[in-house]
Structures are given as C-alpha cells and as structure tokens.
Design an enzyme around this catalytic site. Structure first.
Site, PDB file in Angstrom:
ATOM      1  N   PHE A 225     -12.293   3.834   4.366  1.00  0.00           N
ATOM      2  CA  PHE A 225     -10.945   3.335   4.105  1.00  0.00           C
ATOM      3  C   PHE A 225     -10.591   2.118   4.973  1.00  0.00           C
ATOM      4  CE2 PHE A 225      -6.465   3.289   5.345  1.00  0.00           C
ATOM      5  CZ  PHE A 225      -5.823   3.250   4.120  1.00  0.00           C
TER       6      PHE A 225
ATOM      7  N   TYR B 284       0.841  -1.201   0.000  1.00  0.00           N
ATOM      8  CA  TYR B 284       0.000   0.000   0.000  1.00  0.00           C
ATOM      9  C   TYR B 284       0.872   1.245   0.000  1.00  0.00           C
ATOM     10  CZ  TYR B 284      -3.116   3.732   1.420  1.00  0.00           C
ATOM     11  OH  TYR B 284      -3.802   4.921   1.473  1.00  0.00           O
TER      12      TYR B 284
END
Length: 252
Positions: free
Chosen positions: A189, A152
C-alpha cells in the site's frame, strides 16, 4: 463446491484471502492487472490445495474489460458465494490544492468505480441464487479524514456508503454485505502511495507492529463462515498501537 471471487489478488490482502479460502477448499476466481502473478498464484494454489482457480487479468478501472471478461465467464463459475472487492489503493499524499489529477482519477476509478463495476456483474448472479456474501475493503481513512488524505479518504468514504446501500438493496435476497476498514497494514500500500519510495513507505510503520495481510484475510474468512442468520456489517480493524486515523503509540 463454494466459489470465492477476489479482486486485486496479486498481492496484499487479496493474495492472502486467496490463500485462506483455497486452504478451506474453495474454488477461486482471482483477478488483477499482473497476469504473470495471477498464473503463478493459480499454479501454486491448485497444486497445494487441489482446487480449481480461474485467473482473469484485467484492470477494474476498465468498465468494458470488467463486463466482457468477468461477465463472460462460464455459467458454472457464476455461482459466486463470496465476493471480496479488494482492488484499490492510494496515490500520493498532498494538500488538495496541489493534488495530482492523474492520482485523483486513479483512486476514484479504482476504489469506487472499479468496485461498482465488479459488483454490478456479480450481484445479479447472487440475487438469482438468493445467497452470497460481499466484502468491500474500505479503510479507516473512510471513517476519519486526515491531512493530505483528501481524495483517498473520500474514495474510501464512498466505499463505506456503497456498502451500506448494498446492505439495504440486497436485504430482500438474503445477501450479506460486510465493510472491512483496516488501519495501518504493511502491504504494498505505502510503496504504491509513495510511488516506489521505500524510505517513505517504511516510515509509515516506524515504531509499529502493523497489521498483516493475513490478519485481514483471517477476519474476512471468519465473517464468511458465520451461521447464515449472522452478518457482521461493519468492522474497523487497527493494530494495537493505533487508536484511530490520527493517534499512534510508536514507542515500539
């Protein structure tokens, strides 16, 4: 009338940006995977603000869909003034040696390749008009790598690098590029990262007053409305209780 194109507009930063620009009278192109959410947002914004909204349902990971659906819109919609490359997200949180390859592919294909596909369609329109402003939504994770963030963090570091490259290559055409890198922000998120585990998602923000989607939308809108000769290139935005990717004050 000015046009803003916002990817990932069905929730979070994207939805808040759509609402902010609509309130200022911008016509909108909104994209996302969830068609019913897009049409619902279209109806609400057109009714409240008397603007035009073009909803386009596709996944930015799908190169063919991006080029055929977005690339095939009518010429009058191609005069895009603002592009907010918001679609993206995190999948999983584990040591790299235990990483889930599906999660890796999703993050790279969405956060990096998806942003590139959309930009590749839109940038020639801006170049032809010698104007435009591109906002790439990165993350504080692209500035500092933290444990278990590996891929990520890498994908968001790529967003940072792409933003810098865009600024250089688009400089002769008067096109602005702004990288926005939020810290702890409470949207969907963490719920997505932890695959629906609400307890894990809530713990991310425990003891904090996190950023909101509206905070980021306000910042993007401010940057978009600066005089033509002024460009904010790069912003790292955190809540008061977050110093960087590692240090938090969670005393509440």
């Amino acid at each position: 009338m000015a046009i803003a194109l916002i990817t990932g507009a069905t929730a979070g930063f994207g939805k808040a940006c759509a609402e902010k620009f609509a309130a200022a009278g911008y016509d909108l192109i909104i994209t996302g995977r969830r068609a019913e959410r897009l049409t619902g947002l279209q109806a609400a914004l057109e009714s409240q603000y008397k603007i035009k909204v073009l909803p386009l349902a596709f996944d930015v990971q799908d190169q063919q869909a991006v080029f055929s659906i977005l690339g095939g819109i009518a010429p009058e919609w191609q005069a895009v003034d603002i592009l907010v490359n918001n679609a993206g997200g995190a999948q999983g949180l584990s040591p790299i040696q235990d990483g889930n390859l599906d999660d890796w592919n999703t993050m790279i294909d969405t956060n990096v390749k998806g942003l590139l596909y959309v930009s590749r369609v839109v940038m020639p329109w801006m170049v032809a008009r010698q104007q435009g402003h591109i906002f790439n939504i990165g993350s504080i994770a692209g500035k500092q790598v933290y444990a278990n963030g590996n891929v990520y963090c890498a994908s968001k570091a790529a967003v940072d690098a792409i933003s810098q490259g865009m600024r250089i290559d688009l400089l002769p055409y008067g096109i602005k590029v702004t990288g926005v890198h939020p810290g702890a922000a409470e949207t969907e998120f963490s719920l997505v990262r932890f695959k629906g585990d609400e307890e894990k998602a809530a713990n991310v923000y425990k003891g904090l007053t996190p950023l909101t989607a509206e905070d980021i939308a306000d910042i993007i809108f401010y940057c978009a409305r600066l005089p033509r000769h002024v460009c904010i290139n790069d912003l790292v935005v955190t809540p008061l209780q977050q110093a960087n990717a590692f240090y938090y004050d969670r005393r509440g």
